[in-house]
Design a protein around this motif. Structure first.
Motif, PDB file in Angstrom:
ATOM      1  N   VAL A   4     -17.081  18.311  22.625  1.00  0.00           N
ATOM      2  CA  VAL A   4     -16.005  19.166  22.158  1.00  0.00           C
ATOM      3  C   VAL A   4     -16.368  19.716  20.788  1.00  0.00           C
ATOM      4  O   VAL A   4     -16.657  18.971  19.859  1.00  0.00           O
ATOM      5  CB  VAL A   4     -14.674  18.399  22.083  1.00  0.00           C
ATOM      6  CG1 VAL A   4     -13.568  19.301  21.566  1.00  0.00           C
ATOM      7  CG2 VAL A   4     -14.314  17.838  23.454  1.00  0.00           C
ATOM      8  N   LYS A   5     -16.359  21.035  20.683  1.00  0.00           N
ATOM      9  CA  LYS A   5     -16.692  21.676  19.417  1.00  0.00           C
ATOM     10  C   LYS A   5     -15.548  21.506  18.419  1.00  0.00           C
ATOM     11  O   LYS A   5     -14.376  21.660  18.752  1.00  0.00           O
ATOM     12  CB  LYS A   5     -16.964  23.152  19.674  1.00  0.00           C
ATOM     13  CG  LYS A   5     -17.390  23.936  18.454  1.00  0.00           C
ATOM     14  CD  LYS A   5     -17.943  25.307  18.833  1.00  0.00           C
ATOM     15  CE  LYS A   5     -16.942  26.134  19.605  1.00  0.00           C
ATOM     16  NZ  LYS A   5     -17.459  27.477  19.900  1.00  0.00           N
ATOM     17  N   LEU A   6     -15.879  21.166  17.192  1.00  0.00           N
ATOM     18  CA  LEU A   6     -14.903  21.066  16.119  1.00  0.00           C
ATOM     19  C   LEU A   6     -14.579  22.468  15.620  1.00  0.00           C
ATOM     20  O   LEU A   6     -15.480  23.223  15.248  1.00  0.00           O
ATOM     21  CB  LEU A   6     -15.466  20.216  14.979  1.00  0.00           C
ATOM     22  CG  LEU A   6     -14.645  20.153  13.684  1.00  0.00           C
ATOM     23  CD1 LEU A   6     -13.303  19.481  13.922  1.00  0.00           C
ATOM     24  CD2 LEU A   6     -15.431  19.425  12.599  1.00  0.00           C
ATOM     25  N   LYS A 198      -5.644  12.209  12.520  1.00  0.00           N
ATOM     26  CA  LYS A 198      -6.411  11.378  13.453  1.00  0.00           C
ATOM     27  C   LYS A 198      -7.312  12.213  14.369  1.00  0.00           C
ATOM     28  O   LYS A 198      -8.500  11.896  14.535  1.00  0.00           O
ATOM     29  CB  LYS A 198      -5.490  10.491  14.284  1.00  0.00           C
ATOM     30  CG  LYS A 198      -6.267   9.618  15.267  1.00  0.00           C
ATOM     31  CD  LYS A 198      -5.384   8.881  16.256  1.00  0.00           C
ATOM     32  CE  LYS A 198      -6.223   8.138  17.299  1.00  0.00           C
ATOM     33  NZ  LYS A 198      -5.368   7.487  18.332  1.00  0.00           N
ATOM     34  N   PRO A 199      -6.819  13.317  15.001  1.00  0.00           N
ATOM     35  CA  PRO A 199      -7.709  14.103  15.870  1.00  0.00           C
ATOM     36  C   PRO A 199      -8.899  14.704  15.121  1.00  0.00           C
ATOM     37  O   PRO A 199     -10.010  14.777  15.664  1.00  0.00           O
ATOM     38  CB  PRO A 199      -6.782  15.188  16.433  1.00  0.00           C
ATOM     39  CG  PRO A 199      -5.412  14.612  16.343  1.00  0.00           C
ATOM     40  CD  PRO A 199      -5.422  13.807  15.083  1.00  0.00           C
ATOM     41  N   PHE A 200      -8.679  15.142  13.881  1.00  0.00           N
ATOM     42  CA  PHE A 200      -9.778  15.696  13.094  1.00  0.00           C
ATOM     43  C   PHE A 200     -10.806  14.622  12.771  1.00  0.00           C
ATOM     44  O   PHE A 200     -12.019  14.830  12.903  1.00  0.00           O
ATOM     45  CB  PHE A 200      -9.235  16.325  11.818  1.00  0.00           C
ATOM     46  CG  PHE A 200     -10.291  16.801  10.858  1.00  0.00           C
ATOM     47  CD1 PHE A 200     -11.225  17.750  11.244  1.00  0.00           C
ATOM     48  CD2 PHE A 200     -10.359  16.300   9.564  1.00  0.00           C
ATOM     49  CE1 PHE A 200     -12.215  18.193  10.360  1.00  0.00           C
ATOM     50  CE2 PHE A 200     -11.330  16.724   8.676  1.00  0.00           C
ATOM     51  CZ  PHE A 200     -12.267  17.676   9.082  1.00  0.00           C
ATOM     52  N   LEU A 201     -10.332  13.447  12.349  1.00  0.00           N
ATOM     53  CA  LEU A 201     -11.240  12.335  12.071  1.00  0.00           C
ATOM     54  C   LEU A 201     -12.012  11.943  13.323  1.00  0.00           C
ATOM     55  O   LEU A 201     -13.217  11.662  13.268  1.00  0.00           O
ATOM     56  CB  LEU A 201     -10.458  11.138  11.538  1.00  0.00           C
ATOM     57  CG  LEU A 201     -11.258   9.866  11.246  1.00  0.00           C
ATOM     58  CD1 LEU A 201     -12.304  10.104  10.173  1.00  0.00           C
ATOM     59  CD2 LEU A 201     -10.328   8.718  10.840  1.00  0.00           C
ATOM     60  N   SER A 202     -11.332  11.943  14.462  1.00  0.00           N
ATOM     61  CA  SER A 202     -11.990  11.611  15.724  1.00  0.00           C
ATOM     62  C   SER A 202     -13.080  12.625  16.061  1.00  0.00           C
ATOM     63  O   SER A 202     -14.168  12.256  16.521  1.00  0.00           O
ATOM     64  CB  SER A 202     -10.950  11.556  16.848  1.00  0.00           C
ATOM     65  OG  SER A 202     -11.549  11.261  18.083  1.00  0.00           O
ATOM     66  N   ALA A 203     -12.800  13.906  15.825  1.00  0.00           N
ATOM     67  CA  ALA A 203     -13.805  14.945  16.088  1.00  0.00           C
ATOM     68  C   ALA A 203     -15.011  14.789  15.169  1.00  0.00           C
ATOM     69  O   ALA A 203     -16.164  14.980  15.589  1.00  0.00           O
ATOM     70  CB  ALA A 203     -13.181  16.326  15.923  1.00  0.00           C
ATOM     71  N   LEU A 204     -14.771  14.433  13.906  1.00  0.00           N
ATOM     72  CA  LEU A 204     -15.884  14.159  12.999  1.00  0.00           C
ATOM     73  C   LEU A 204     -16.707  12.975  13.484  1.00  0.00           C
ATOM     74  O   LEU A 204     -17.945  13.000  13.443  1.00  0.00           O
ATOM     75  CB  LEU A 204     -15.358  13.864  11.589  1.00  0.00           C
ATOM     76  CG  LEU A 204     -14.849  15.021  10.751  1.00  0.00           C
ATOM     77  CD1 LEU A 204     -14.279  14.496   9.444  1.00  0.00           C
ATOM     78  CD2 LEU A 204     -15.949  16.039  10.469  1.00  0.00           C
ATOM     79  N   HIS A 205     -16.004  11.942  13.946  1.00  0.00           N
ATOM     80  CA  HIS A 205     -16.691  10.755  14.455  1.00  0.00           C
ATOM     81  C   HIS A 205     -17.570  11.101  15.659  1.00  0.00           C
ATOM     82  O   HIS A 205     -18.682  10.584  15.791  1.00  0.00           O
ATOM     83  CB  HIS A 205     -15.667   9.690  14.839  1.00  0.00           C
ATOM     84  CG  HIS A 205     -16.259   8.486  15.504  1.00  0.00           C
ATOM     85  ND1 HIS A 205     -16.889   7.484  14.800  1.00  0.00           N
ATOM     86  CD2 HIS A 205     -16.340   8.140  16.810  1.00  0.00           C
ATOM     87  CE1 HIS A 205     -17.328   6.565  15.637  1.00  0.00           C
ATOM     88  NE2 HIS A 205     -16.999   6.931  16.867  1.00  0.00           N
ATOM     89  N   ASP A 206     -17.079  11.986  16.529  1.00  0.00           N
ATOM     90  CA  ASP A 206     -17.878  12.399  17.689  1.00  0.00           C
ATOM     91  C   ASP A 206     -19.180  13.055  17.255  1.00  0.00           C
ATOM     92  O   ASP A 206     -20.241  12.823  17.855  1.00  0.00           O
ATOM     93  CB  ASP A 206     -17.073  13.368  18.563  1.00  0.00           C
ATOM     94  CG  ASP A 206     -15.958  12.685  19.331  1.00  0.00           C
ATOM     95  OD1 ASP A 206     -15.977  11.433  19.425  1.00  0.00           O
ATOM     96  OD2 ASP A 206     -15.056  13.391  19.825  1.00  0.00           O
TER      97      ASP A 206
END
Length: 296
Positions: A4-6, A198-206
């Motif tokens: 998934v693209k950030l 949380k979703p932004f942090l999760s996308a960074l983690h990905d």
């Protein structure tokens, strides 16, 4: 490779220094502002508070066929006055091709349509609209900090009402520190609900997961006023989410600014304006107007 693209949406006043232009708008109105921008549209704007973060995000796109990040410009400018912004984007070599110019209208509906994970703006009203629409968003504050040296993207977050919900913060407001610590101790095995970031942090983690830990181009930090015993629930919550935070600082109420400078943050997000004002002396800072401390 992250599937998934950030997507990060940013306003022109967060990306570039438009203070002088905004003063023209405030003092002389829209028509004079338009003439001013058109007369200077070949003069590049200088970087703004969030420029460093955006440049480092775009640098994550090492494979043009499968970009990890997209940055979208979302602006209250008209297309005419926005031409100077796009010319400045080209001048600075930023790979930004999508934009929405709304000529004074709130832009958050387009932020949703672009599928943004994060919205950064200098307009608090637009930020609140994005948060209400379920998108992580922050008001970029003026900063006296210098741009940091590291090529690594470093992002720092407060915990409650940013990464996590304001559930625990409400208990602190209503019952004080003792009630807060007691609740967090008793609830240490119960994960905190997610907050707006949380979703932004999760996308960074990905994206981080694509790289070995020691050579990751992104480094994250949790910098919170919590201390023991309230630290345990935070650690176990992140563990239950399967999200890695590289550094965690539990400051027990100490001012955050010096720690943010030591971390070398490109940007810091916090829900409390007093913490943001302090942090902005050291690093680029975004105020997250969410939760009980921002109740109107």
């Amino acid at each position: 490779m992250a599937e998934v693209k950030l997507v990060v949406a940013i306003s022109s006043r967060a990306l570039f220094d438009l203070d002088e232009s905004h003063q023209v708008f405030e003092a002389k109105g829209e028509e004079e502002y338009s003439r001013y921008q058109i007369s200077l549209e070949s003069v590049p704007l200088i970087p703004g508070v969030a420029f460093s973060m955006v440049r480092k995000l775009l640098a994550l796109n090492t494979d043009p066929s499968r970009p990890r990040v997209e940055v979208v410009l979302v602006s209250r400018n008209s297309a005419d006055t926005g031409l100077r912004v796009f010319n400045s984007i080209r001048h600075h070599g930023l790979d930004i091709s999508r934009a929405a110019f709304t000529r004074g209208e709130p832009p958050y509906r387009y932020i949703v349509s672009f599928g943004a994970h994060l919205f950064l703006s200098a307009n608090p009203e637009d930020v609140r609209g994005a948060l209400d629409a379920g998108i992580a968003a922050a008001t970029i504050l003026p900063s006296g900090s210098e741009e940091f040296r590291s090529g690594q993207l470093r992002i720092a977050f407060d915990g409650d009402a940013v990464i996590f919900s304001d559930e625990a913060e409400r208990i602190y407001v209503e019952g004080g520190l003792d009630a807060f610590n007691q609740n967090e101790t008793e609830s240490s095995e119960k994960p905190l609900p997610g907050g707006p970031f949380k979703p932004f942090l999760s996308a960074l983690h990905d994206i981080q997961s694509d790289f070995p830990v020691k050579s990751s181009p992104i480094r994250t930090a949790l910098i919170t006023a919590r201390g023991a015993p309230a630290h345990e629930r935070v650690i176990k919550t992140l563990r239950s989410w399967g999200i890695r935070i590289d550094e965690a600082l539990f400051l027990g109420g100490k001012e955050k600014g010096a720690f943010l400078k030591s971390f070398g943050a490109d940007i810091f997000f916090d829900d409390q304006i007093r913490h943001c004002d302090s942090a902005a002396e050291y690093v680029a800072t975004g105020h997250v107007p969410y939760g009980v401390k921002n109740a109107v």
